[in-house]
Design an enzyme around this catalytic site. Structure first.
Site, mmCIF file in Angstrom:
data_model
loop_
_atom_site.group_PDB
_atom_site.id
_atom_site.type_symbol
_atom_site.label_atom_id
_atom_site.label_comp_id
_atom_site.label_asym_id
_atom_site.label_seq_id
_atom_site.Cartn_x
_atom_site.Cartn_y
_atom_site.Cartn_z
ATOM 1 N N ASN A 170 47.218 -41.987 20.778
ATOM 2 C CA ASN A 170 46.829 -43.059 21.535
ATOM 3 C C ASN A 170 47.253 -44.311 20.964
ATOM 4 O O ASN A 170 48.266 -44.078 19.881
ATOM 5 C CB ASN A 170 45.246 -43.039 21.602
ATOM 6 N N ASP A 196 39.915 -37.101 21.188
ATOM 7 C CA ASP A 196 38.775 -36.223 21.753
ATOM 8 C C ASP A 196 39.178 -34.676 21.828
ATOM 9 O O ASP A 196 38.277 -33.882 21.766
ATOM 10 C CB ASP A 196 38.031 -36.823 22.833
ATOM 11 N N LYS A 200 60.264 -25.989 19.514
ATOM 12 C CA LYS A 200 60.236 -26.926 20.404
ATOM 13 C C LYS A 200 60.393 -26.394 21.922
ATOM 14 O O LYS A 200 60.862 -25.401 22.092
ATOM 15 C CB LYS A 200 61.558 -27.749 20.322
ATOM 16 N N LYS A 212 25.171 -40.712 18.390
ATOM 17 C CA LYS A 212 25.537 -40.481 16.945
ATOM 18 C C LYS A 212 24.860 -40.890 15.913
ATOM 19 O O LYS A 212 25.361 -40.884 14.673
ATOM 20 C CB LYS A 212 27.111 -41.199 17.073
ATOM 21 N N PHE A 252 32.765 -47.544 16.394
ATOM 22 C CA PHE A 252 33.463 -48.478 17.377
ATOM 23 C C PHE A 252 33.026 -47.758 18.444
ATOM 24 O O PHE A 252 33.201 -46.652 18.756
ATOM 25 C CB PHE A 252 34.913 -48.668 16.708
ATOM 26 N N LYS A 293 26.297 -44.369 22.635
ATOM 27 C CA LYS A 293 27.081 -43.831 21.407
ATOM 28 C C LYS A 293 26.318 -44.210 20.259
ATOM 29 O O LYS A 293 26.088 -43.312 19.325
ATOM 30 C CB LYS A 293 28.399 -44.555 21.338
HETATM 31 N N1 CTP Z 1 34.787 -40.865 16.876
HETATM 32 C C1 CTP Z 1 35.196 -39.513 15.981
HETATM 33 N N2 CTP Z 1 35.254 -38.490 16.094
HETATM 34 C C2 CTP Z 1 35.801 -38.097 17.594
HETATM 35 C C3 CTP Z 1 35.912 -39.260 18.577
HETATM 36 C C4 CTP Z 1 35.220 -40.516 18.231
HETATM 37 O O1 CTP Z 1 34.468 -39.998 14.709
HETATM 38 N N3 CTP Z 1 36.334 -37.120 17.655
HETATM 39 C C5 CTP Z 1 34.177 -42.047 16.632
HETATM 40 C C6 CTP Z 1 35.179 -43.214 16.692
HETATM 41 O O2 CTP Z 1 35.850 -43.406 15.496
HETATM 42 C C7 CTP Z 1 34.247 -44.447 17.005
HETATM 43 C C8 CTP Z 1 33.151 -43.582 17.897
HETATM 44 O O3 CTP Z 1 33.265 -42.334 17.542
HETATM 45 O O4 CTP Z 1 33.658 -44.930 15.848
HETATM 46 C C9 CTP Z 1 33.351 -43.964 19.243
HETATM 47 O O5 CTP Z 1 34.752 -43.476 19.652
HETATM 48 P P1 CTP Z 1 35.186 -43.595 21.318
HETATM 49 O O6 CTP Z 1 36.315 -43.021 21.278
HETATM 50 O O7 CTP Z 1 34.806 -45.006 21.724
HETATM 51 O O8 CTP Z 1 33.911 -42.797 22.073
HETATM 52 P P2 CTP Z 1 33.956 -41.163 22.210
HETATM 53 O O9 CTP Z 1 32.529 -40.820 21.433
HETATM 54 O O10 CTP Z 1 34.945 -40.407 22.041
HETATM 55 O O11 CTP Z 1 33.634 -40.977 23.737
HETATM 56 P P3 CTP Z 1 34.493 -41.435 24.979
HETATM 57 O O12 CTP Z 1 35.889 -41.147 24.736
HETATM 58 O O13 CTP Z 1 34.001 -40.495 25.986
HETATM 59 O O14 CTP Z 1 34.169 -42.712 25.319
#
Ligand code: CTP
Length: 403
Positions: free
Chosen positions: A206, A275, A285, A338, A320, A334
């Site tokens: 990303n 995620d 490759k 969490k 975040f 969240k």
């Molecule tokens: N995070 C994490 N591990 C993951 C995904 C997210 O530790 N596999 C943490 C990120 O570092 C951030 C928080 O969870 O502090 C929220 O991440 P975000 O991408 O906003 O949300 P998600 O929980 O991944 O949910 P979604 O993508 O469905 O909004």
């Protein structure tokens, strides 16, 4: 360390030139605000050349980014303000909350340490009104560097002569060492994006740049904390003195986080962890001749922060939330799911906020639902704000107000 040097109108203003030189020698970043009277004693150009920064005089002048709110941006930029020379006038204005020019307004907007090095005639210096103002400001936490005895510009001999620049720099350094308010704390931070390999040359990732996590690491280190920074691939260089562990995948990030988590006092999860990851990594490759369509099966990665929330004991947990809609609602859910203490929510659809930018517009939500809506700030300023919250969290914890 960013030092804002305020110069007010006194003959000792000529010593400020040497003061800037010594501060720069120490590695400090220096910006100068001069009062209109100060410019009659020494030219702004001299200060500009020595500080290698624009000199600010007018309350309605623009800052480097073109914003007409220099007093706010300067107050946020500075870690410390030094006023040398400080006239009886600036001391009096500060003691009474008068904000009628750029320097006095910036002082009211500034929350960090302020050091004043007075310079004036000995009768003025010993005037009970002036002494009262000094005592009042000292009680409020302002620092004063006593004047020395010597020949004064008015031809008299006595107190009122501004401290010499090396003494002022020594005072600044001592204050910095004392202001290590996160000393003894271990702070674990993740930053940047992760990369999930599809084959040997391609990956899913990303736009995260790592800037927010690195800013957090830098501020924590400056405030005396021991920092462990676990970063996904980024263009940012290691910060001297910070243990930076570079990882690629979410799985590796997780492994490193839980190597350090138990010992940490704070865990800030600023990384944009992928995620999902490809269910399997293709060998070598993928060649396009061999197929017209590729089916990429994705598997969910472990949520590192959620796992930290389940394992937490003493740690303060900060996450975040990158959102495109329903910012507060999604962030709050969240925070709860969490088991976090704070969540920093940002709207990533804004151009000036979120992935890759130097600035961030965030809302901080505390565990008790309290919401702090911060204005647009540099990521560094956001980091400072977050550590102010953490600092007061520790203070409340030590007073037994948080269990
Ligand atoms: N995070 C994490 N591990 C993951 C995904 C997210 O530790 N596999 C943490 C990120 O570092 C951030 C928080 O969870 O502090 C929220 O991440 P975000 O991408 O906003 O949300 P998600 O929980 O991944 O949910 P979604 O993508 O469905 O909004």
């Amino acid at each position: 360390m960013n030092i804002l040097l305020g110069i007010t109108g006194g003959i000792a203003a000529y010593k400020s030139a040497e003061l800037i030189r010594l501060m720069k020698k120490e590695g400090f970043q220096v910006k100068v605000v001069m009062t209109a009277n100060a410019t009659r004693f020494i030219t702004p150009l001299t200060m500009e050349v020595l500080s290698e920064n624009k000199v600010y005089i007018d309350l309605f002048s623009e800052d480097e980014r073109g914003y007409r709110i220099s007093h706010i941006s300067l107050a946020r930029w500075a870690d410390m303000v030094v006023i040398a020379p400080a006239t009886a006038n600036i001391v009096s204005k500060l003691a009474h909350g008068v904000a009628d020019d750029l320097l006095s307004t910036t002082l009211l907007a500034f929350q960090g340490s302020v050091i004043l090095a007075p310079a004036m005639n000995k009768v003025m210096y010993n005037n009970p009104i002036f002494r009262d103002n000094i005592h009042y400001l000292m009680k409020k936490g302002y620092h004063f560097i006593e004047t020395g005895k010597g020949s004064l510009a008015c031809g008299e001999y006595g107190e009122g002569r501004m401290a010499e620049p090396p003494q002022i720099v020594g005072f600044v350094k001592e204050l910095i060492s004392k202001s290590n308010d996160l000393k003894g704390k271990k702070i674990l931070i993740t930053a940047g994006a992760t990369r999930e390999p599809i084959d040997q040359v391609r990956f899913i990732s990303n736009y995260s740049s790592g800037k927010m996590g690195f800013a957090l690491a830098e501020v924590a280190q400056k405030r005396g904390a021991e920092v462990i920074l676990i970063s996904g691939p980024t263009f940012l260089e290691d910060i001297e003195g910070i243990n930076t562990v570079r990882v690629e995948t979410a799985a590796k990030m997780r492994e490193q986080v839980f190597t350090y988590f138990k010992e940490a006092d704070v865990f800030i999860s600023a990384a944009a962890v992928s995620d999902f990851r490809p269910a399997r990594q293709f060998e070598g490759k993928i060649k396009k001749e061999e197929q017209n369509t590729i089916h990429l099966e994705l598997k969910k990665n472990v949520d590192i922060l959620k796992e930290a929330g389940e394992k937490k004991d003493k740690q303060i947990l900060i996450g975040f939330a990158a959102e495109v809609k329903s910012l507060k609602e999604n962030a709050l859910s969240k925070l709860e799911s969490k088991n976090l203490d704070y969540i920093i929510a940002n709207d990533i659809t804004r151009e000036d906020s979120g992935f890759g930018t130097d600035t961030n517009k965030v809302i901080i939500i505390e565990r008790n639902g309290n919401t702090i809506d911060l204005p647009l700030m540099s990521k560094y300023e956001v980091a400072k704000y977050i550590f102010d919250l953490i600092k007061s969290h520790f203070e409340r914890q030590s007073k037994g107000r948080i269990v």
